[in-house]
Design a protein around this motif. Structure first.
Motif, PDB file in Angstrom:
ATOM      1  N   LEU A  93       4.817  -8.840 -10.427  1.00 36.66           N
ATOM      2  CA  LEU A  93       5.456  -8.856 -11.737  1.00 36.66           C
ATOM      3  C   LEU A  93       4.478  -8.384 -12.804  1.00 36.66           C
ATOM      4  O   LEU A  93       3.388  -8.942 -12.949  1.00 36.66           O
ATOM      5  N   ALA A  94       4.869  -7.386 -13.570  1.00 31.84           N
ATOM      6  CA  ALA A  94       4.063  -6.929 -14.704  1.00 31.84           C
ATOM      7  C   ALA A  94       4.528  -7.694 -15.934  1.00 31.84           C
ATOM      8  O   ALA A  94       5.556  -7.369 -16.525  1.00 31.84           O
ATOM      9  N   VAL A  95       3.782  -8.722 -16.319  1.00 28.17           N
ATOM     10  CA  VAL A  95       4.188  -9.570 -17.441  1.00 28.17           C
ATOM     11  C   VAL A  95       4.330  -8.744 -18.713  1.00 28.17           C
ATOM     12  O   VAL A  95       5.310  -8.854 -19.439  1.00 28.17           O
TER      13      VAL A  95
ATOM     14  N   PHE B 243      -8.118  -7.459  -5.716  1.00 29.67           N
ATOM     15  CA  PHE B 243      -7.699  -8.578  -6.558  1.00 29.67           C
ATOM     16  C   PHE B 243      -6.183  -8.783  -6.547  1.00 29.67           C
ATOM     17  O   PHE B 243      -5.577  -9.085  -7.567  1.00 29.67           O
ATOM     18  N   GLY B 244      -5.612  -8.582  -5.357  1.00 30.54           N
ATOM     19  CA  GLY B 244      -4.198  -8.861  -5.179  1.00 30.54           C
ATOM     20  C   GLY B 244      -3.259  -7.769  -5.625  1.00 30.54           C
ATOM     21  O   GLY B 244      -2.036  -7.931  -5.553  1.00 30.54           O
ATOM     22  N   SER B 245      -3.781  -6.655  -6.087  1.00 30.78           N
ATOM     23  CA  SER B 245      -2.948  -5.530  -6.510  1.00 30.78           C
ATOM     24  C   SER B 245      -3.248  -4.306  -5.652  1.00 30.78           C
ATOM     25  O   SER B 245      -4.319  -4.197  -5.042  1.00 30.78           O
ATOM     26  N   TYR B 246      -2.302  -3.368  -5.649  1.00 30.51           N
ATOM     27  CA  TYR B 246      -2.372  -2.198  -4.776  1.00 30.51           C
ATOM     28  C   TYR B 246      -2.250  -0.953  -5.639  1.00 30.51           C
ATOM     29  O   TYR B 246      -1.281  -0.805  -6.394  1.00 30.51           O
ATOM     30  N   VAL B 247      -3.225  -0.067  -5.511  1.00 29.47           N
ATOM     31  CA  VAL B 247      -3.303   1.078  -6.406  1.00 29.47           C
ATOM     32  C   VAL B 247      -3.524   2.355  -5.605  1.00 29.47           C
ATOM     33  O   VAL B 247      -4.331   2.385  -4.666  1.00 29.47           O
ATOM     34  N   ALA B 248      -2.815   3.395  -5.983  1.00 27.56           N
ATOM     35  CA  ALA B 248      -3.017   4.723  -5.395  1.00 27.56           C
ATOM     36  C   ALA B 248      -3.208   5.728  -6.522  1.00 27.56           C
ATOM     37  O   ALA B 248      -2.491   5.686  -7.526  1.00 27.56           O
TER      38      ALA B 248
ATOM     39  N   SER C  19       8.270  -4.411  -8.118  1.00 26.53           N
ATOM     40  CA  SER C  19       7.841  -5.217  -6.985  1.00 26.53           C
ATOM     41  C   SER C  19       8.164  -6.685  -7.183  1.00 26.53           C
ATOM     42  O   SER C  19       8.026  -7.221  -8.291  1.00 26.53           O
ATOM     43  N   ASP C  20       8.585  -7.322  -6.107  1.00 23.42           N
ATOM     44  CA  ASP C  20       8.769  -8.770  -6.089  1.00 23.42           C
ATOM     45  C   ASP C  20       7.627  -9.444  -5.340  1.00 23.42           C
ATOM     46  O   ASP C  20       7.696 -10.636  -5.026  1.00 23.42           O
ATOM     47  N   GLY C  21       6.586  -8.701  -5.066  1.00 24.03           N
ATOM     48  CA  GLY C  21       5.451  -9.244  -4.344  1.00 24.03           C
ATOM     49  C   GLY C  21       4.640 -10.211  -5.183  1.00 24.03           C
ATOM     50  O   GLY C  21       4.810 -10.331  -6.396  1.00 24.03           O
TER      51      GLY C  21
ATOM     52  N   HIS D 205       0.844  -1.200   0.000  1.00 25.80           N
ATOM     53  CA  HIS D 205       0.000   0.000   0.000  1.00 25.80           C
ATOM     54  C   HIS D 205       0.880   1.252   0.000  1.00 25.80           C
ATOM     55  O   HIS D 205       0.659   2.199  -0.767  1.00 25.80           O
ATOM     56  N   LEU D 206       1.872   1.217   0.892  1.00 20.70           N
ATOM     57  CA  LEU D 206       2.736   2.380   1.070  1.00 20.70           C
ATOM     58  C   LEU D 206       3.552   2.663  -0.188  1.00 20.70           C
ATOM     59  O   LEU D 206       3.726   3.825  -0.579  1.00 20.70           O
ATOM     60  N   ALA D 207       4.040   1.610  -0.828  1.00 20.56           N
ATOM     61  CA  ALA D 207       4.854   1.799  -2.036  1.00 20.56           C
ATOM     62  C   ALA D 207       4.046   2.472  -3.141  1.00 20.56           C
ATOM     63  O   ALA D 207       4.546   3.359  -3.843  1.00 20.56           O
ATOM     64  N   ALA D 208       2.797   2.044  -3.308  1.00 21.17           N
ATOM     65  CA  ALA D 208       1.940   2.655  -4.329  1.00 21.17           C
ATOM     66  C   ALA D 208       1.656   4.112  -3.983  1.00 21.17           C
ATOM     67  O   ALA D 208       1.703   4.999  -4.852  1.00 21.17           O
TER      68      ALA D 208
END
Length: 717
Positions: free
Chosen positions: A612-614, A582-587, A672-674, A551-554
């Motif tokens: 990972l952004a494919v 859905f498993g992603s974090y958006v700001a 991100s490596d999340g 959350h903080l990184a976004a």
């Protein structure tokens, strides 16, 4: 290639090397060739390398604009050592083997395709590459270590073979297990921006959608539905409709009266000439005003416990200050650009269906039941979908079942088409919801008590006849975004309650589902708490994200890239919002102005951590798409009812954001490596609250009810 051949994907699996890959939890691969075709297995999706050098991927998921037509082949190409333009992609039909690895049903939804298939598709490519290399080594009499693959070929010693030349031999080798996948530093495609493989045909008009299906003898049908949900046909006079040139038949089906004609125009004219007397039933008593009042009363009381810690009521009594808020969210229609349609052809003991669906196996089962056939006698062809957003994932298979009933009644192949009006007024909306929130704050402006009740229809309960009864009274799709929120879990005493209401209007998952309303409540409440504390909204949120680094990184990235602290020109204002979905974090940061009483959104900066952004370009495109979708929802989204009748009809009164209303959009991807998340829906939730928080900065007014078009805004002096 003609349309019929394009749709008939079942004929794709020609001789050669056929790799089938199973549920990833098993992590096992199986190979089929003509010599071993009887080996039992349950394939989920297929990679076929033909002796003609064709490389075909048959997808278990469907392409509806989200970009998986490209991302899934990228995964295969990465390990198979082929160029993307060497791969042909096709949709699969209905098959239990295609069941989603997480949900247990065959579905495209929940922003889950890419991450759920990430290992499976790479494993399929790697396994095929190893088998092909073994075949080349044997032919050349060299060690496998002396073989090298590149762009669909294997170099073995002094020999070079195409994959097609090796395919039949490769299929006879035992399938290796636990194949080694390439490391991140060796990736050529994954993590790199790639052009969409379907962009060309969708640009030049060659792409086949459900509405494009046409063949000799095919008739067109439209349906007159009850003007009130739950209504039924009492009687009808079809003489006027039958007198229209081109109308062939008029039949009654469970959902209304179907007019069948040579073409769409004749069918619509026939529908206008119909005389139907309806029995409206209890639905005629429903109105938005009454519903709002009833839900407000309900939300003022405690519902079933969704989340609880400590004693929220006692903590409220000890608070320095109490802030109360009540929110109302209307029904929303999905309004995909391609209206609903379905083509059905019934033969003596079989049926073939062409339709854009997110649930092909459900459609197959429903059609089989209506026709008295076994499911394997019903073939589902899935063309491209002109948008879905959840509307083409109806467990009750409403529009496909309707088309099957029409074809059964008339005895001829029929394409059923819903007009835009049918689509807007056809139900299966995002549920109507009311939130009632009471927060107690301490001397430092931090929340120490939070009481939150929601009232709205349960999507899962509405689908219980198909998906099964809920195991608890809590529908997670109703409370997601509130339950488990980092804000809420930081509050020592809190309570979240849910009231499941029942209405005759059917509801369905919508793009980002419950987050469409829960994120708005949580983010506007946090903004209100920040301003009450005299704190910067970004800095205030950071205090809640100490144990939530993604959350903080976004938030940090969008604050940096969006120049949050920069002083804006006169008349411009900013608002911020953060969401996990859905498993992603958006700001997101929205920049707005007030013009003629309405909000004008000039810019939205958005940061996303999806792991990972494919395909980064695909991630950006979907994030932009979600922002536009959220903008429409914020500005205009509203379905209202009066005396049981829907008040909206088409895009003139159910508006969508137009090109000239699109703001400048900047998307930033967090390195991100999340764990991987989805990207098709996660940028929708923060869009509306970011705009609303900017409106507060401009006007000093808190917007509790959407849409924004219902407010006459005035910039504060």
């Amino acid at each position: 290639m003609n349309r019929r051949n394009f749709i008939q994907s079942g004929a794709l699996l020609t001789g050669g090397l056929l790799i089938s890959f199973k549920i990833p939890t098993a992590n096992k691969m199986a190979a089929l060739s003509e010599a071993a075709a009887s080996v039992p297995f349950a394939p989920n999706a297929f990679l076929n390398i033909g002796t003609d050098n064709s490389i075909t991927v048959l997808l278990a998921h469907v392409e509806m604009g989200q970009g998986i037509w490209t991302t899934l082949p990228m995964l295969l190409a990465e390990e198979l050592d082929v160029a993307l333009d060497q791969i042909t992609v096709r949709h699969g039909g209905a098959d239990k083997a295609f069941n989603h690895t997480l949900y247990g049903i065959q579905i495209t939804g929940g922003s889950s395709t890419t991450w759920s298939e990430f290992d499976r598709y790479r494993n399929a490519g790697a396994t095929a590459r190893i088998l092909l290399t073994q075949a080349a080594a044997k032919r050349s009499g060299v060690a496998i270590q002396e073989c090298k693959t590149e762009n669909g070929t294997v170099t073995a010693g002094e020999n070079r073979f195409t994959y097609g030349e090796l395919a039949a031999d490769a299929a006879l080798f035992p399938v290796p297990e636990n194949v080694k996948l390439r490391g991140k530093t060796d990736w050529k495609y994954i993590g790199k921006s790639m052009k969409r493989l379907d962009a060309g045909v969708k640009t030049n008009g060659q792409a086949i959608f459900g509405m494009d299906i046409q063949f000799s003898g095919l008739l067109t049908s439209v349906v007159a539905h009850a003007p009130v949900f739950g209504g039924k046909v009492k009687s009808f006079d079809a003489s006027g409709a039958k007198a229209v040139s081109g109308v062939r038949q008029v039949v009654q089906i469970p959902t209304g009266i179907a007019v069948i004609a040579d073409h769409y125009y004749a069918a619509q004219e026939g529908k206008k000439a119909l005389k139907v007397i309806w029995e409206n039933g209890t639905g005629s008593r429903l109105s938005t005003v009454k519903q709002t009042n009833a839900y407000k009363k309900l939300a003022a009381t405690d519902g079933f416990t969704a989340q609880k810690k400590g004693d929220a009521a006692a903590a409220l009594s000890k608070s320095v200050k109490i802030i109360k808020a009540e929110y109302v969210f209307p029904y929303l229609a999905h309004a995909p650009m391609e209206p609903l349609n379905c083509t059905v052809k019934i033969d003596k003991d079989s049926c073939e269906i062409w339709t854009g669906t997110q649930l092909p196996a459900f459609e197959q089962a429903s059609a089989a039941k209506i026709l008295g056939l076994s499911p394997e006698k019903v073939k589902i062809n899935v063309p491209f979908l002109g948008g879905g957003f959840g509307r083409r994932a109806t467990p009750g298979t409403d529009f496909v079942s309707e088309a099957v009933h029409i074809a059964k009644a008339c005895g001829k192949p029929v394409k059923m088409v819903w007009s835009r009006e049918d689509d807007i007024r056809g139900g299966y909306y995002r549920p109507f919801f009311v939130h009632n929130v009471t927060t107690g704050i301490d001397r430092n402006g931090m929340p120490i008590a939070w009481k939150h009740n929601l009232a709205g229809q349960s999507i899962m309960k509405g689908a219980a006849n198909v998906l099964g009864e809920l195991k608890s009274p809590i529908d997670e799709t109703s409370v997601e975004g509130v339950k488990g929120s980092p804000y809420l879990t930081s509050v020592p005493d809190h309570f979240v309650g849910l009231h499941n209401t029942e209405e005759v209007i059917p509801v369905l998952w919508f793009r980002s589902v419950g987050h469409t309303h829960t994120a708005y409540v949580m983010e506007t409440m946090m903004d209100e708490l920040a301003h009450n504390a005299g704190r910067d909204p970004v800095e205030y949120r950071r205090a809640f994200f100490k144990e939530h680094p993604r959350h903080l990184a976004a938030l940090d990235l969008v604050a940096e890239k969006g120049n949050w602290k920069k002083v804006l020109p006169a008349g411009r204002f900013k608002g911020v919002a953060v969401a996990e979905a859905f498993g992603s974090y958006v700001a997101s940061i929205a920049e707005i102005s007030i013009l003629n009483g309405q909000v004008k959104v000039h810019k939205i900066d958005c940061a996303i951590d999806c792991g990972l952004a494919v395909n980064p370009e695909g991630v950006k495109a979907q994030t932009e798409s979600g922002i536009i979708f959220g903008l429409t929802m914020a500005l205009y989204g509203e379905i209202t009812v009066e005396d049981g009748k829907l008040q909206q009809n088409n895009f003139y009164d159910y508006k969508i954001a137009r090109m000239h209303e699109s703001p400048e959009i900047n998307v930033y991807i967090v390195e991100s490596d999340g764990k991987m998340g989805g990207v098709g829906e996660c940028s929708v939730p923060p869009t509306a609250p970011a705009i609303a928080n900017a409106i507060f900065a401009a006007t000093g007014k808190r917007i509790r009810n959407l849409p924004l078009m219902n407010y006459n805004l005035t910039q504060k002096k």
